[in-house]
Design an enzyme around this catalytic site. Structure first.
Site, PDB file in Angstrom:
ATOM      1  N   GLU A 278       8.070  14.530  17.866  1.00  0.00           N
ATOM      2  CA  GLU A 278       8.613  13.882  17.180  1.00  0.00           C
ATOM      3  C   GLU A 278       8.705  15.381  15.728  1.00  0.00           C
ATOM      4  O   GLU A 278       8.058  15.794  15.162  1.00  0.00           O
ATOM      5  CB  GLU A 278       8.107  13.157  16.181  1.00  0.00           C
ATOM      6  CG  GLU A 278       9.117  12.873  14.364  1.00  0.00           C
ATOM      7  CD  GLU A 278       8.922  11.275  13.991  1.00  0.00           C
ATOM      8  OE1 GLU A 278       7.632  10.616  14.604  1.00  0.00           O
ATOM      9  OE2 GLU A 278       9.607  10.787  13.099  1.00  0.00           O
TER      10      GLU A 278
ATOM     11  N   LYS B 145       0.538  -1.041   0.126  1.00  0.00           N
ATOM     12  CA  LYS B 145      -0.312  -0.624   0.024  1.00  0.00           C
ATOM     13  C   LYS B 145       0.922   0.910  -0.028  1.00  0.00           C
ATOM     14  O   LYS B 145       1.285   1.490   1.271  1.00  0.00           O
ATOM     15  CB  LYS B 145      -0.898   0.329   1.413  1.00  0.00           C
ATOM     16  CG  LYS B 145      -2.031   0.719   1.203  1.00  0.00           C
ATOM     17  CD  LYS B 145      -2.473   1.536   2.261  1.00  0.00           C
ATOM     18  CE  LYS B 145      -1.473   2.687   2.964  1.00  0.00           C
ATOM     19  NZ  LYS B 145      -1.558   4.411   2.353  1.00  0.00           N
TER      20      LYS B 145
ATOM     21  N   GLY C 165      -5.096   5.662   1.387  1.00  0.00           N
ATOM     22  CA  GLY C 165      -5.166   5.896   2.768  1.00  0.00           C
ATOM     23  C   GLY C 165      -4.820   5.073   3.505  1.00  0.00           C
ATOM     24  O   GLY C 165      -5.470   3.973   3.520  1.00  0.00           O
TER      25      GLY C 165
ATOM     26  N   PHE D 261      10.689  16.802  12.233  1.00  0.00           N
ATOM     27  CA  PHE D 261       9.008  15.839  10.791  1.00  0.00           C
ATOM     28  C   PHE D 261      10.438  17.643  10.070  1.00  0.00           C
ATOM     29  O   PHE D 261       8.762  17.637   8.958  1.00  0.00           O
ATOM     30  CB  PHE D 261       8.604  14.752  10.819  1.00  0.00           C
ATOM     31  CG  PHE D 261       9.081  13.559  10.016  1.00  0.00           C
ATOM     32  CD1 PHE D 261      10.171  13.019  10.331  1.00  0.00           C
ATOM     33  CD2 PHE D 261       8.472  13.713   9.116  1.00  0.00           C
ATOM     34  CE1 PHE D 261       9.948  11.961   9.620  1.00  0.00           C
ATOM     35  CE2 PHE D 261       8.542  12.674   7.704  1.00  0.00           C
ATOM     36  CZ  PHE D 261       9.285  11.319   8.701  1.00  0.00           C
TER      37      PHE D 261
ATOM     38  N   GLY E  71       8.033   6.208  15.003  1.00  0.00           N
ATOM     39  CA  GLY E  71       8.920   7.849  14.894  1.00  0.00           C
ATOM     40  C   GLY E  71       9.995   7.076  15.203  1.00  0.00           C
ATOM     41  O   GLY E  71      10.888   6.218  15.930  1.00  0.00           O
TER      42      GLY E  71
ATOM     43  N   GLU F 197       8.084  -0.791  11.930  1.00  0.00           N
ATOM     44  CA  GLU F 197       9.173   0.721  12.239  1.00  0.00           C
ATOM     45  C   GLU F 197       8.525   2.137  12.033  1.00  0.00           C
ATOM     46  O   GLU F 197       8.097   2.684  10.991  1.00  0.00           O
ATOM     47  CB  GLU F 197      10.160   0.983  11.217  1.00  0.00           C
ATOM     48  CG  GLU F 197      11.021  -0.968  11.544  1.00  0.00           C
ATOM     49  CD  GLU F 197      11.457  -1.621  12.217  1.00  0.00           C
ATOM     50  OE1 GLU F 197      11.758  -0.166  12.711  1.00  0.00           O
ATOM     51  OE2 GLU F 197      11.490  -2.060  12.597  1.00  0.00           O
TER      52      GLU F 197
ATOM     53  N   CYS G 146      12.528   9.998   9.891  1.00  0.00           N
ATOM     54  CA  CYS G 146      12.558   9.562  11.106  1.00  0.00           C
ATOM     55  C   CYS G 146      13.833   9.137  11.893  1.00  0.00           C
ATOM     56  O   CYS G 146      14.444   9.263  13.096  1.00  0.00           O
ATOM     57  CB  CYS G 146      12.254   8.014  11.627  1.00  0.00           C
ATOM     58  SG  CYS G 146      13.525   6.457   9.812  1.00  0.00           S
TER      59      CYS G 146
ATOM     60  N   GLY H 215       6.242   3.954   9.672  1.00  0.00           N
ATOM     61  CA  GLY H 215       5.421   5.001   9.061  1.00  0.00           C
ATOM     62  C   GLY H 215       4.813   5.777  10.958  1.00  0.00           C
ATOM     63  O   GLY H 215       5.913   5.555  11.679  1.00  0.00           O
ATOM     64  N   SER H 216       4.375   6.498  11.317  1.00  0.00           N
ATOM     65  CA  SER H 216       4.247   7.584  12.240  1.00  0.00           C
ATOM     66  C   SER H 216       3.801   6.589  14.172  1.00  0.00           C
ATOM     67  O   SER H 216       2.950   5.407  13.627  1.00  0.00           O
ATOM     68  CB  SER H 216       3.207   8.278  13.012  1.00  0.00           C
ATOM     69  OG  SER H 216       2.012   7.747  12.376  1.00  0.00           O
TER      70      SER H 216
HETATM   71  P1  NAD Z   1       1.593   7.639   8.830  1.00  0.00           P
HETATM   72  O1  NAD Z   1       2.115   7.058  10.662  1.00  0.00           O
HETATM   73  O2  NAD Z   1       0.100   8.865   8.432  1.00  0.00           O
HETATM   74  O3  NAD Z   1       1.259   6.785   7.944  1.00  0.00           O
HETATM   75  C1  NAD Z   1       2.112   6.284   7.360  1.00  0.00           C
HETATM   76  C2  NAD Z   1       1.067   4.581   6.305  1.00  0.00           C
HETATM   77  O4  NAD Z   1       0.445   4.032   6.798  1.00  0.00           O
HETATM   78  C3  NAD Z   1       1.108   6.057   4.603  1.00  0.00           C
HETATM   79  O5  NAD Z   1       0.652   5.013   4.070  1.00  0.00           O
HETATM   80  C4  NAD Z   1      -0.458   5.659   5.542  1.00  0.00           C
HETATM   81  O6  NAD Z   1      -1.607   6.335   4.286  1.00  0.00           O
HETATM   82  C5  NAD Z   1      -1.130   4.844   6.366  1.00  0.00           C
HETATM   83  N1  NAD Z   1      -1.809   4.834   6.937  1.00  0.00           N
HETATM   84  C6  NAD Z   1      -2.794   6.012   8.061  1.00  0.00           C
HETATM   85  N2  NAD Z   1      -3.344   5.353   9.091  1.00  0.00           N
HETATM   86  C7  NAD Z   1      -3.730   4.546   9.292  1.00  0.00           C
HETATM   87  C8  NAD Z   1      -4.705   3.316   9.218  1.00  0.00           C
HETATM   88  N3  NAD Z   1      -5.385   3.672  10.349  1.00  0.00           N
HETATM   89  N4  NAD Z   1      -4.435   1.676   9.097  1.00  0.00           N
HETATM   90  C9  NAD Z   1      -3.173   1.542   8.114  1.00  0.00           C
HETATM   91  N5  NAD Z   1      -2.616   2.350   7.793  1.00  0.00           N
HETATM   92  C10 NAD Z   1      -2.493   3.532   7.538  1.00  0.00           C
HETATM   93  O7  NAD Z   1       3.574   8.344   8.459  1.00  0.00           O
HETATM   94  P2  NAD Z   1       3.529  10.176   8.068  1.00  0.00           P
HETATM   95  O8  NAD Z   1       3.510  10.612   8.585  1.00  0.00           O
HETATM   96  O9  NAD Z   1       3.144   9.696   6.884  1.00  0.00           O
HETATM   97  O10 NAD Z   1       5.199   9.878   7.449  1.00  0.00           O
HETATM   98  C11 NAD Z   1       6.278   9.739   8.996  1.00  0.00           C
HETATM   99  C12 NAD Z   1       6.520   9.253  10.273  1.00  0.00           C
HETATM  100  O11 NAD Z   1       7.386   7.694   9.431  1.00  0.00           O
HETATM  101  C13 NAD Z   1       7.319   9.883  10.907  1.00  0.00           C
HETATM  102  O12 NAD Z   1       6.384   9.293  12.384  1.00  0.00           O
HETATM  103  C14 NAD Z   1       8.619   8.783  11.449  1.00  0.00           C
HETATM  104  O13 NAD Z   1       9.706   8.597  11.843  1.00  0.00           O
HETATM  105  C15 NAD Z   1       7.690   7.274  10.418  1.00  0.00           C
HETATM  106  N6  NAD Z   1       8.875   6.769   9.461  1.00  0.00           N
HETATM  107  C16 NAD Z   1       9.727   6.499  10.393  1.00  0.00           C
HETATM  108  C17 NAD Z   1      10.507   5.202   9.567  1.00  0.00           C
HETATM  109  C18 NAD Z   1      11.416   3.872  10.371  1.00  0.00           C
HETATM  110  O14 NAD Z   1      12.158   3.342   9.231  1.00  0.00           O
HETATM  111  N7  NAD Z   1      11.409   3.693  11.841  1.00  0.00           N
HETATM  112  C19 NAD Z   1      10.914   5.626   8.037  1.00  0.00           C
HETATM  113  C20 NAD Z   1      10.338   6.497   7.875  1.00  0.00           C
HETATM  114  C21 NAD Z   1       9.499   7.037   7.856  1.00  0.00           C
END
Ligand code: NAD
Length: 497
Positions: free
Chosen positions: A392, A189, A222, A394, A266, A264, A298, A242-243
């Site tokens: 965080e 996704k 999304g 970002f 924030g 993995e 991140c 993601g976060s």
């Molecule tokens: P986010 O959590 O908003 O989104 C991440 C992904 O999850 C997106 O594809 C989004 O569409 C999806 N998503 C959102 N809500 C969801 C739900 N309820 N169920 C399933 N999927 C859902 O993150 P973001 O703000 O887009 O990205 C930034 C974050 O990602 C920061 O916190 C950063 O630290 C983290 N990050 C971590 C790493 C790592 O390896 N630790 C790497 C890159 C980014």
């Protein structure tokens, strides 16, 4: 640092040919999507494409197809699977210039960051292909005479991969490459901010590499689409990047559905600068760690912890470096910082800066933005209760906090729920190592900064940054397979009943 914009060569077919993917998703070939989403260039606001957008029904169909395809894929000779992943690495190299251009335009990356991301993705695929040379189990001693007993690793099945937009090529690559090499099928996704670099291009690479239909599905969407993946009964594992807030929801859903899940999330990583550090080198590490990719990493250096005796000198050096970094459109200008991905993210960063300043932090440079272009910002006098310390960031913001002694530095560094990366700078490697030893982070770097990734190394965090899984190298063998105990006897023997 060269920031030259690379034009795709014209002597080869374009990987991202729009006629292939416009309005479509990749699920058993390119099929019409139930909806579309505009692909927007953050630097200009220009619409540069229209990608397909999935829905929960699309996910259900994809997962069911992936479950069917996975059986044959797992049964295929390992050499065949690995050949596909190797070809994917070659295709990344062949189409490097085009991929860089997409990363620059769609994600606001500067060309060197984009170039580095493609190299990292190639590294991930090469590492995945090398997994074939590792043993996949053990022959066990058996308590039953004549019985052969083995423990072997088998693929998990269908893996759902959910990724953000900040490193839209390498974050999927680090899951998709090893998962496929080890016999899993994948439903990826991609994030709506980066449908092309985060999804379409990965689909095209594997299509060109000869991956059989149904083994990889790529759907942009999304939260609703992500949640459908988490709930789907055909998906046996979720790999989420993601976060932390979203990771908690994904973890809850995966737990309820008894799925394996790797989260993995924030970070709020400290860069500790001891009093005997080389301030020039340390401030340069700090600038790189906080400002690279507009701080949207991140692993970014989110808290600069500097000994009180050198903090003034450090701040001066960091402010001077920040002032030298041009901000602008990375596709047309030679800049060090491109745009923030969208307005919502800019407002979030500005909110953290404003609230910290209102609580007594000093914006020594930056702290403002023009549209999506945020100035590299240095905040002095940051204390542990301020949002710039606790949240965080970002964004391209370097919050600086001073400490009294090494013990104080360790306490401040660990004063966070996150635990992704940490770095220590000192004139004495031994002294830095003694401090590093006490830091609660999954990745610790001495005389370096926090943004580091190498395919053979286990990538993962502690605390609120991760649920304990690791990507990379031999950690992949464990992550993408599970144990199966297999016994065999030359012939069936009767039992007492
Ligand atoms: P986010 O959590 O908003 O989104 C991440 C992904 O999850 C997106 O594809 C989004 O569409 C999806 N998503 C959102 N809500 C969801 C739900 N309820 N169920 C399933 N999927 C859902 O993150 P973001 O703000 O887009 O990205 C930034 C974050 O990602 C920061 O916190 C950063 O630290 C983290 N990050 C971590 C790493 C790592 O390896 N630790 C790497 C890159 C980014």
């Amino acid at each position: 640092m060269s920031t030259e914009v690379v034009e795709p060569t014209t002597d080869q077919a374009l990987l991202g040919d729009e006629s292939v993917w416009t309005g479509r998703i990749f699920s058993d070939g390119w099929t019409d999507a139930p909806a579309t989403i505009e692909v927007t260039e953050p630097a200009t606001g220009e619409v540069i494409g229209s990608a397909g957008l999935g829905d929960p029904e699309t996910v259900a169909r994809a997962a069911s197809s992936a479950a069917r395809a996975q059986r044959d894929w797992a049964a295929a000779p390992a050499t065949e699977r690995v050949a596909v992943v190797r070809r994917a690495a070659e295709l990344l190299e062949r189409h490097r210039a085009e991929l860089i251009r997409w990363l620059v335009r769609e994600s606001g990356s500067i060309p060197p960051k984009a170039d580095n991301e493609i190299s990292a993705s190639i590294g991930q695929f090469e590492m995945a292909a090398s997994l074939i040379s590792h043993p996949l189990g053990h022959v066990l001693p058996s308590l039953t005479p004549g019985r052969t007993s083995m423990a072997r690793r088998v693929p998990v099945g269908v893996v759902g991969v959910i990724c953000p937009w900040n490193f839209p090529v390498v974050l999927p690559a680090r899951s998709v490459g090893p998962a496929l090499a080890l016999g899993n099928a994948v439903v990826l996704k991609s994030d709506p901010n980066t449908p092309v670099s985060g999804g379409v291009l990965t689909a095209r690479i594997f299509e060109e590499a000869g991956l059989p239909d149904g083994v990889l599905h790529v759907i942009c969407g999304g939260a609703e689409v992500g949640q459908a993946l988490v709930e789907d009964p055909n998906v046996r594992m979720i790999s989420f990047t993601g976060s932390t807030a979203t990771g908690r929801k994904v973890g809850e859903g995966a737990g309820r559905n008894l799925k394996r899940v790797v989260l993995e999330m924030g970070g709020n990583s400290p860069l500790v600068v001891l009093e005997d550090a080389d301030v020039e080198a340390a401030s340069s590490a700090g600038a790189w760690g906080s400002f690279l990719h507009q701080g949207q990493i991140c692993l970014a250096a989110s808290r600069h912890l500097v000994h009180e005796s050198i903090v003034a000198e450090y701040l001066e050096a960091l402010v001077e470096r920040a002032g030298r970094l041009p901000v602008g459109n990375p596709d047309t200008d030679e800049v060090a910082l491109g745009p923030i991905i969208n307005q919502k993210q800019v407002e979030r960063v500005q909110g953290i800066v404003d609230r910290s300043v209102s609580q007594g932090a000093t914006a020594l440079t930056g702290g403002t933005h023009e549209g999506l272009f945020y100035s590299p910002t240095v905040l002095g006098d940051v204390t542990p209760s301020m949002p710039a310390f606790t949240d965080e960031l970002f964004g391209p913001v370097a919050p600086v906090t001073s400490f009294r002694d090494d013990a104080d530095a360790v306490e401040l560094a660990n004063a966070t729920d996150y635990g992704l990366a940490a770095a220590v700078q000192s004139g004495s490697e031994q002294r830095a190592a003694a401090v590093a030893e006490q830091l609660r982070a999954g990745m610790v770097h001495i005389n370096d900064q926090t943004v580091n990734e190498e395919p053979p190394a286990p990538f993962g965090g502690f605390g609120a940054s991760s649920n304990g899984g690791h990507f990379g190298g031999v950690a992949n063998l464990e992550l993408w397979t599970e144990w199966q105990w297999v016994t065999s006897r030359p012939k069936a023997e009767p039992f007492p009943f």
